[in-house]
Write a protein that holds these residues in place. Structure first.
Motif, PDB file in Angstrom:
ATOM      1  N   GLY A  21     -97.279  11.913-102.345  1.00  0.00           N
ATOM      2  CA  GLY A  21     -97.616  10.471-101.729  1.00  0.00           C
ATOM      3  C   GLY A  21     -96.271   9.648-101.689  1.00  0.00           C
ATOM      4  N   TRP A  22     -96.711   8.403-101.751  1.00  0.00           N
ATOM      5  CA  TRP A  22     -95.498   7.277-101.618  1.00  0.00           C
ATOM      6  C   TRP A  22     -95.764   6.236-102.793  1.00  0.00           C
ATOM      7  CZ3 TRP A  22     -91.616   6.986 -98.008  1.00  0.00           C
ATOM      8  CH2 TRP A  22     -91.683   8.190 -97.108  1.00  0.00           C
ATOM      9  N   ALA A  23     -94.681   5.804-103.263  1.00  0.00           N
ATOM     10  CA  ALA A  23     -95.013   4.662-104.227  1.00  0.00           C
ATOM     11  C   ALA A  23     -93.916   3.428-103.838  1.00  0.00           C
ATOM     12  CB  ALA A  23     -94.483   5.166-105.696  1.00  0.00           C
ATOM     13  N   ILE A  24     -94.335   2.332-104.298  1.00  0.00           N
ATOM     14  CA  ILE A  24     -93.756   1.089-103.645  1.00  0.00           C
ATOM     15  C   ILE A  24     -93.483   0.414-105.125  1.00  0.00           C
ATOM     16  CG2 ILE A  24     -93.577  -0.983-102.445  1.00  0.00           C
ATOM     17  CD1 ILE A  24     -93.306   1.207-100.422  1.00  0.00           C
ATOM     18  N   GLU A  25     -92.301  -0.230-105.279  1.00  0.00           N
ATOM     19  CA  GLU A  25     -92.020  -1.075-106.564  1.00  0.00           C
ATOM     20  C   GLU A  25     -91.575  -2.453-106.014  1.00  0.00           C
ATOM     21  OE1 GLU A  25     -89.965   0.408-110.190  1.00  0.00           O
ATOM     22  OE2 GLU A  25     -88.528  -1.042-109.524  1.00  0.00           O
ATOM     23  N   SER A  26     -92.047  -3.558-106.651  1.00  0.00           N
ATOM     24  CA  SER A  26     -91.803  -4.877-106.102  1.00  0.00           C
ATOM     25  C   SER A  26     -91.412  -5.415-107.702  1.00  0.00           C
ATOM     26  CB  SER A  26     -92.955  -5.895-105.658  1.00  0.00           C
ATOM     27  OG  SER A  26     -93.145  -5.368-104.534  1.00  0.00           O
ATOM     28  N   ARG A  27     -90.221  -5.904-107.817  1.00  0.00           N
ATOM     29  CA  ARG A  27     -89.631  -6.334-108.809  1.00  0.00           C
ATOM     30  C   ARG A  27     -89.677  -7.973-108.776  1.00  0.00           C
ATOM     31  NH1 ARG A  27     -84.148  -3.041-111.315  1.00  0.00           N
ATOM     32  NH2 ARG A  27     -85.571  -1.037-110.963  1.00  0.00           N
ATOM     33  N   LEU A  28     -90.423  -8.371-109.803  1.00  0.00           N
ATOM     34  CA  LEU A  28     -90.693  -9.730-109.846  1.00  0.00           C
ATOM     35  C   LEU A  28     -89.920 -10.518-110.852  1.00  0.00           C
ATOM     36  CD1 LEU A  28     -92.549 -12.192-109.192  1.00  0.00           C
ATOM     37  CD2 LEU A  28     -94.199 -11.408-111.183  1.00  0.00           C
ATOM     38  N   TYR A  29     -89.155 -11.458-110.345  1.00  0.00           N
ATOM     39  CA  TYR A  29     -88.118 -12.130-110.964  1.00  0.00           C
ATOM     40  C   TYR A  29     -88.284 -13.486-111.033  1.00  0.00           C
ATOM     41  CZ  TYR A  29     -84.630  -8.287-110.979  1.00  0.00           C
ATOM     42  OH  TYR A  29     -83.848  -7.201-111.501  1.00  0.00           O
ATOM     43  N   ALA A  30     -87.929 -14.349-112.048  1.00  0.00           N
ATOM     44  CA  ALA A  30     -87.953 -15.851-112.256  1.00  0.00           C
ATOM     45  C   ALA A  30     -86.506 -16.407-111.668  1.00  0.00           C
ATOM     46  CB  ALA A  30     -87.765 -16.030-113.771  1.00  0.00           C
ATOM     47  N   GLU A  31     -86.647 -16.012-110.095  1.00  0.00           N
ATOM     48  CA  GLU A  31     -85.731 -16.564-109.290  1.00  0.00           C
ATOM     49  C   GLU A  31     -86.494 -16.900-108.143  1.00  0.00           C
ATOM     50  OE1 GLU A  31     -82.234 -13.122-110.078  1.00  0.00           O
ATOM     51  OE2 GLU A  31     -83.387 -12.973-108.199  1.00  0.00           O
ATOM     52  N   ASP A  32     -85.842 -18.362-107.915  1.00  0.00           N
ATOM     53  CA  ASP A  32     -86.641 -19.292-106.735  1.00  0.00           C
ATOM     54  C   ASP A  32     -86.019 -18.941-105.518  1.00  0.00           C
ATOM     55  OD1 ASP A  32     -88.018 -21.268-105.156  1.00  0.00           O
ATOM     56  OD2 ASP A  32     -87.655 -22.668-106.482  1.00  0.00           O
ATOM     57  N   PRO A  33     -86.810 -18.108-104.550  1.00  0.00           N
ATOM     58  CA  PRO A  33     -86.177 -17.716-103.087  1.00  0.00           C
ATOM     59  C   PRO A  33     -86.007 -19.007-102.082  1.00  0.00           C
ATOM     60  CG  PRO A  33     -88.475 -17.360-103.240  1.00  0.00           C
ATOM     61  CD  PRO A  33     -88.120 -17.553-104.655  1.00  0.00           C
ATOM     62  N   TYR A  34     -86.682 -20.141-102.566  1.00  0.00           N
ATOM     63  CA  TYR A  34     -86.420 -21.260-101.733  1.00  0.00           C
ATOM     64  C   TYR A  34     -84.984 -22.223-102.181  1.00  0.00           C
ATOM     65  CZ  TYR A  34     -91.393 -20.610-100.615  1.00  0.00           C
ATOM     66  OH  TYR A  34     -92.643 -20.333-100.332  1.00  0.00           O
ATOM     67  N   ARG A  35     -84.700 -21.635-103.393  1.00  0.00           N
ATOM     68  CA  ARG A  35     -83.443 -22.244-103.901  1.00  0.00           C
ATOM     69  C   ARG A  35     -82.014 -21.342-103.545  1.00  0.00           C
ATOM     70  NH1 ARG A  35     -83.109 -26.897-106.659  1.00  0.00           N
ATOM     71  NH2 ARG A  35     -84.936 -28.062-106.588  1.00  0.00           N
ATOM     72  N   GLY A  36     -82.039 -20.321-102.701  1.00  0.00           N
ATOM     73  CA  GLY A  36     -81.158 -19.258-102.663  1.00  0.00           C
ATOM     74  C   GLY A  36     -81.304 -18.276-103.866  1.00  0.00           C
ATOM     75  N   LEU A 106     -99.154 -16.318-110.840  1.00  0.00           N
ATOM     76  CA  LEU A 106     -98.247 -16.621-111.858  1.00  0.00           C
ATOM     77  C   LEU A 106     -97.621 -18.033-111.327  1.00  0.00           C
ATOM     78  CD1 LEU A 106     -95.787 -15.986-113.428  1.00  0.00           C
ATOM     79  CD2 LEU A 106     -94.498 -14.971-111.644  1.00  0.00           C
ATOM     80  N   GLU A 107     -97.783 -18.963-112.648  1.00  0.00           N
ATOM     81  CA  GLU A 107     -97.407 -20.313-112.422  1.00  0.00           C
ATOM     82  C   GLU A 107     -96.667 -20.735-113.531  1.00  0.00           C
ATOM     83  OE1 GLU A 107     -98.583 -21.961-109.846  1.00  0.00           O
ATOM     84  OE2 GLU A 107    -100.263 -20.735-109.204  1.00  0.00           O
ATOM     85  N   GLY A 108     -95.849 -21.805-113.436  1.00  0.00           N
ATOM     86  CA  GLY A 108     -94.989 -22.630-114.181  1.00  0.00           C
ATOM     87  C   GLY A 108     -93.564 -22.428-114.112  1.00  0.00           C
ATOM     88  N   ILE A 109     -93.086 -21.350-113.168  1.00  0.00           N
ATOM     89  CA  ILE A 109     -91.864 -21.409-112.980  1.00  0.00           C
ATOM     90  C   ILE A 109     -91.659 -21.030-111.627  1.00  0.00           C
ATOM     91  CG2 ILE A 109     -91.273 -20.515-115.266  1.00  0.00           C
ATOM     92  CD1 ILE A 109     -91.281 -17.756-114.020  1.00  0.00           C
ATOM     93  N   GLY A 110     -90.206 -21.102-111.151  1.00  0.00           N
ATOM     94  CA  GLY A 110     -89.834 -20.428-109.734  1.00  0.00           C
ATOM     95  C   GLY A 110     -89.884 -19.126-109.793  1.00  0.00           C
ATOM     96  N   HIS A 111     -90.419 -18.244-108.656  1.00  0.00           N
ATOM     97  CA  HIS A 111     -90.253 -16.848-108.546  1.00  0.00           C
ATOM     98  C   HIS A 111     -90.363 -16.290-107.262  1.00  0.00           C
ATOM     99  CE1 HIS A 111     -94.776 -17.195-107.684  1.00  0.00           C
ATOM    100  NE2 HIS A 111     -94.839 -18.047-108.758  1.00  0.00           N
ATOM    101  N   ASN A 112     -90.131 -15.021-107.141  1.00  0.00           N
ATOM    102  CA  ASN A 112     -89.912 -14.595-105.839  1.00  0.00           C
ATOM    103  C   ASN A 112     -90.990 -13.581-105.091  1.00  0.00           C
ATOM    104  OD1 ASN A 112     -89.869 -12.390-107.863  1.00  0.00           O
ATOM    105  ND2 ASN A 112     -88.404 -11.198-106.546  1.00  0.00           N
ATOM    106  N   LEU A 113     -92.450 -13.943-105.624  1.00  0.00           N
ATOM    107  CA  LEU A 113     -93.618 -13.515-105.185  1.00  0.00           C
ATOM    108  C   LEU A 113     -93.807 -13.826-103.642  1.00  0.00           C
ATOM    109  CD1 LEU A 113     -96.446 -14.003-107.985  1.00  0.00           C
ATOM    110  CD2 LEU A 113     -95.914 -11.849-106.576  1.00  0.00           C
ATOM    111  N   PRO A 114     -93.448 -15.134-103.237  1.00  0.00           N
ATOM    112  CA  PRO A 114     -93.663 -15.389-101.923  1.00  0.00           C
ATOM    113  C   PRO A 114     -92.783 -14.468-100.938  1.00  0.00           C
ATOM    114  CG  PRO A 114     -93.509 -17.457-103.157  1.00  0.00           C
ATOM    115  CD  PRO A 114     -93.220 -16.353-104.129  1.00  0.00           C
ATOM    116  N   PHE A 115     -91.419 -14.306-101.563  1.00  0.00           N
ATOM    117  CA  PHE A 115     -90.746 -13.428-100.869  1.00  0.00           C
ATOM    118  C   PHE A 115     -90.834 -11.939-100.765  1.00  0.00           C
ATOM    119  CE2 PHE A 115     -86.799 -10.634-100.866  1.00  0.00           C
ATOM    120  CZ  PHE A 115     -86.235 -10.993 -99.493  1.00  0.00           C
ATOM    121  N   LEU A 116     -91.469 -11.457-101.963  1.00  0.00           N
ATOM    122  CA  LEU A 116     -92.046 -10.039-102.007  1.00  0.00           C
ATOM    123  C   LEU A 116     -93.295  -9.721-100.974  1.00  0.00           C
ATOM    124  CD1 LEU A 116     -91.835  -9.412-105.681  1.00  0.00           C
ATOM    125  CD2 LEU A 116     -90.449  -8.473-104.133  1.00  0.00           C
TER     126      LEU A 116
END
Length: 354
Positions: A21-36, A106-116
């Motif tokens: 089969g196939w696997a996909i990995e999304s790395r969730l970071y405390a990085e704000d994609p709206y701020r570069g 996930l709330e409280g910080i900027g994160h890259n969930l929207p970008f993922l």
């Protein structure tokens, strides 16, 4: 790893390994994609990963080391979690990743969930025809969210209209209301989202609601109750997962990389809303704002200095990285509000220019 380092042999060989089969990995970071993708710190006011499960058809796993109420500080790596999905085919693995990201709270910080989430729907990614230059090629001006297609907007408009009706019914049942303030919940609404306006008519029953938008009628069903931030719905038999929070006149809705303000109003309210003036953003062109929470390591200019475009102004340290802030244009420093050793929050004013 420790056993191998001690000289022990692996219990299996290369020939024992099989591709399945196939696997996909999304790395969730405390990085704000709206701020570069700059680091973001703060407390995790809500941290609810999707349910981990494994079957013969798919699997969802979340490798993490944080918890709700924990703090993401400026002193450590910004990684929050590795969200993984598996399925027999790549397209199925992507489908399950989409649903897993939709349900990740996930709330409280900027994160890259929207970008993922946006990447999972991007044609170049889904086709597999991509390289390590994907972000540079597809988001040359940075990530500022996703504009959803018309069909998705109509589905969201129908879902939020049904949600709004439930909220309105809840409000009519508040105890202690004066008799002359009792009112019934209407069936005609106007939904404004992403610059578009939809007239909607709701016919509800115990199992859900039929929402008519234009010539299209969509069946919306859900067990959602007002106050729940994660909304799982079925719209015409297809799952729809939204993150929703109340705002004046409607909801802030996040879905698949889009961050929307969805306003649901009566026809008269919509008419009056069209006459309201829009708030103009403040002018910050003569300010150097701190782009991330961090520590001022060095300030390279002083009051009265004339700076040129590209000149170093100061250095901010955050999450094991030093970030050099440079002048965007020529100017004269009129005020310096920070010095080496100061800890600043996002958008704190570091210096001002004439």
């Amino acid at each position: 790893m420790i056993r191998v380092a001690a000289g022990e042999k692996l219990a299996f060989g290369q020939s024992d390994l099989k591709i399945n089969g196939w696997a996909i990995e999304s790395r969730l970071y405390a990085e704000d994609p709206y701020r570069g993708f700059l680091p973001s710190i703060g407390r995790l006011t809500r941290y609810r990963p999707p349910v981990e499960e494994a079957t013969d058809a798919y699997a969802v796993r979340n490798d993490t080391g944080v918890f709700e109420g924990g703090e993401i500080s400026m002193f450590y790596d910004p990684m929050i979690a590795k969200l993984c999905t598996w399925a027999p085919t790549r397209s199925e693995a992507i489908d399950h990743m989409r649903l897993a990201l939709d349900g990740f709270e996930l709330e409280g910080i900027g994160h890259n969930l929207p970008f993922l989430a946006a990447v999972m729907d991007h044609p170049k990614f889904t086709s597999g025809n991509m390289t390590t230059a994907f972000i540079e090629e597809e988001f040359p001006d940075g990530f500022d969210g996703v504009a959803l297609g018309g069909d998705t907007l109509v589905r969201i408009a129908a879902a939020v209209t049904a949600m709004h009706r439930i909220s309105e019914i809840r409000r009519t049942r508040i105890t202690g209301r004066m008799n002359n303030h009792e009112r019934t919940v209407g069936t005609d609404w106007n939904v404004a989202v992403q610059g578009q306006s939809f007239d909607a008519v709701v016919k509800a029953d115990r199992a859900g609601a039929d929402v008519t938008i234009g010539a299209q009628t969509l069946r919306v069903e859900s067990d959602w109750l007002p106050g729940q931030p994660l909304v799982r719905l079925s719209v015409d038999g297809t799952p729809l997962v939204l993150k929703a929070a109340r705002i004046p006149g409607g909801y802030r809705v996040r879905h698949r990389g889009a961050d929307l303000k969805v306003h649901v109003r009566t026809p008269r309210q919509a008419e009056l809303a069209g006459l309201m003036l829009e708030k103009v953003p403040a002018d910050t062109s003569k300010l150097l704002l701190c782009p991330m929470p961090g520590l001022i390591v060095k300030v390279d200019v002083a009051v009265g200095d004339e700076v040129q475009e590209g000149q170093t102004l100061c250095t901010v340290e955050a999450m094991k990285m030093e970030n050099i802030l440079r002048a965007e244009r020529r100017g004269v420093v009129s005020k310096v509000n920070a010095s080496a050793g100061d800890s600043l929050a996002v958008d704190d004013v570091i210096m001002e220019f004439e």
